[in-house]
Design a protein around this motif. Sequence first.
Motif, PDB file in Angstrom:
ATOM      1  N   ALA A   1       0.818  -1.220   0.000  1.00 19.46           N
ATOM      2  CA  ALA A   1       0.000   0.000   0.000  1.00 19.46           C
ATOM      3  C   ALA A   1       0.848   1.264   0.000  1.00 19.46           C
ATOM      4  N   GLN A   2       2.142   1.148   0.329  1.00 18.65           N
ATOM      5  CA  GLN A   2       3.027   2.313   0.363  1.00 18.65           C
ATOM      6  C   GLN A   2       3.640   2.639  -1.008  1.00 18.65           C
ATOM      7  N   TYR A   3       3.393   1.771  -1.991  1.00 20.46           N
ATOM      8  CA  TYR A   3       3.874   2.025  -3.350  1.00 20.46           C
ATOM      9  C   TYR A   3       2.849   2.874  -4.099  1.00 20.46           C
ATOM     10  N   PRO A   4       3.242   3.886  -4.850  1.00 22.73           N
ATOM     11  CA  PRO A   4       4.608   4.277  -5.249  1.00 22.73           C
ATOM     12  C   PRO A   4       5.237   5.367  -4.381  1.00 22.73           C
ATOM     13  N   ALA A   5       4.579   5.741  -3.278  1.00 19.41           N
ATOM     14  CA  ALA A   5       5.195   6.750  -2.411  1.00 19.41           C
ATOM     15  C   ALA A   5       6.574   6.283  -1.937  1.00 19.41           C
ATOM     16  N   GLN A   6       6.695   4.977  -1.705  1.00 20.60           N
ATOM     17  CA  GLN A   6       7.987   4.367  -1.405  1.00 20.60           C
ATOM     18  C   GLN A   6       8.416   3.548  -2.606  1.00 20.60           C
ATOM     19  N   SER A   7       9.701   3.521  -2.899  1.00 22.57           N
ATOM     20  CA  SER A   7      10.187   2.783  -4.060  1.00 22.57           C
ATOM     21  C   SER A   7      10.037   1.280  -3.852  1.00 22.57           C
ATOM     22  N   SER A   8       9.962   0.563  -4.945  1.00 21.55           N
ATOM     23  CA  SER A   8       9.851  -0.894  -4.854  1.00 21.55           C
ATOM     24  C   SER A   8      11.065  -1.494  -4.161  1.00 21.55           C
ATOM     25  N   ASP A   9      12.251  -0.943  -4.419  1.00 23.86           N
ATOM     26  CA  ASP A   9      13.471  -1.467  -3.792  1.00 23.86           C
ATOM     27  C   ASP A   9      13.432  -1.307  -2.273  1.00 23.86           C
ATOM     28  N   SER A  10      12.989  -0.140  -1.810  1.00 29.57           N
ATOM     29  CA  SER A  10      12.943   0.086  -0.364  1.00 29.57           C
ATOM     30  C   SER A  10      11.901  -0.812   0.300  1.00 29.57           C
ATOM     31  N   LEU A  11      10.800  -1.063  -0.386  1.00 28.39           N
ATOM     32  CA  LEU A  11       9.751  -1.921   0.158  1.00 28.39           C
ATOM     33  C   LEU A  11      10.199  -3.385   0.199  1.00 28.39           C
ATOM     34  N   LEU A  12      10.932  -3.806  -0.824  1.00 26.66           N
ATOM     35  CA  LEU A  12      11.475  -5.160  -0.810  1.00 26.66           C
ATOM     36  C   LEU A  12      12.489  -5.333   0.322  1.00 26.66           C
ATOM     37  N   ALA A  13      13.271  -4.304   0.569  1.00 22.52           N
ATOM     38  CA  ALA A  13      14.233  -4.348   1.674  1.00 22.52           C
ATOM     39  C   ALA A  13      13.518  -4.457   3.009  1.00 22.52           C
ATOM     40  N   GLU A  14      12.413  -3.729   3.145  1.00 16.96           N
ATOM     41  CA  GLU A  14      11.648  -3.795   4.395  1.00 16.96           C
ATOM     42  C   GLU A  14      10.989  -5.164   4.559  1.00 16.96           C
ATOM     43  N   ALA A  15      10.561  -5.754   3.453  1.00 16.17           N
ATOM     44  CA  ALA A  15      10.004  -7.106   3.520  1.00 16.17           C
ATOM     45  C   ALA A  15      11.060  -8.085   4.043  1.00 16.17           C
ATOM     46  N   ARG A  16      12.289  -7.933   3.575  1.00 21.86           N
ATOM     47  CA  ARG A  16      13.367  -8.796   4.071  1.00 21.86           C
ATOM     48  C   ARG A  16      13.601  -8.578   5.561  1.00 21.86           C
ATOM     49  N   ALA A  17      13.548  -7.332   6.000  1.00 21.56           N
ATOM     50  CA  ALA A  17      13.760  -7.033   7.419  1.00 21.56           C
ATOM     51  C   ALA A  17      12.682  -7.694   8.285  1.00 21.56           C
TER      52      ALA A  17
END
Length: 309
Positions: free
Chosen positions: A136-152
Amino acid sequence: MLALAAAGVLSACGGGTQQIDPFVPTRIIALGDEASAITAAGKKYTINGLDATTGLLACAANPNWVQIVAGNFGLVFKECNPTNIATPTGIMYAAAGVKVADVRARLDAHFANGSFGPKDLVTVMAGTNDILELYAQYPAQSSDSLLAEARARGKLLAQQVNRIADANGRVVVAVVPDVGLTPFAVKEAAAKPGSLDRAKFLSSLTEELNLEMTINLKNDGRLIGLVKTNDDGSGGIQTMVKFASGFGFANVTSAACLDAVALTDCTTKTLVTGAAVDTWLWASDVQLSPAGHQRLGSLALVRARNNPF
């Protein structure tokens, strides 16, 4: 000669081969989100079953995956105790809306009042709500940053599973079902065409969270059993979607429950035209049908039975 003599002694004592006693848990503890939850009223986040005679809710019908695991070991949650067992042997910590951070908070509360033991079977599945929140945070947040947060968040979940194992509990942890294959993803892909394939992005978020969780688990094979929900070579969700008819599914892309009905109130009487408990994979936009739960429960049971707990 000495080796042969030693082997003879072992054989005479019945020790020629090592016998591993079957795991027989005396308590089951469920951690996670809607997929594992049973409400205080005995309702589940899937297609609830009804008593054939009275037409009333039958909480033991159309069980979710943790009920399937519990029932196979003769364990029961107080939230669904139709035979009125005096002392239920299940603890239901799973609840609607739970994310990975909530699992950590629930464990903190549990450890404040007790611990786990070698006869505790703990089921864990969480992360779907995290993926939906990140998406839900896309595209305000980049896909790369969201994928990184998913890993975290996947790593954080692994840490919680390891906490249970470190306390000597036995854990069956299921990876998150591929959100990119849900009816929600199908709708998003159709409604928002563009350079980013929405369904594939949801699958990527799922994959990154699951992978990071998996690689950070303590992998000694004795305390933690991993359920590869999506594709374990014997028919996970990805395989079922790809070869739907081979698994008896008529629909793997739509929700069976009527949108106007709350999911906990969805029953066999409140389905869309043509939907069926046994042949539709999804109950709602993101939650499995009883047929989906049966498959997940079967995979979890294989892990619980075969792991050297």
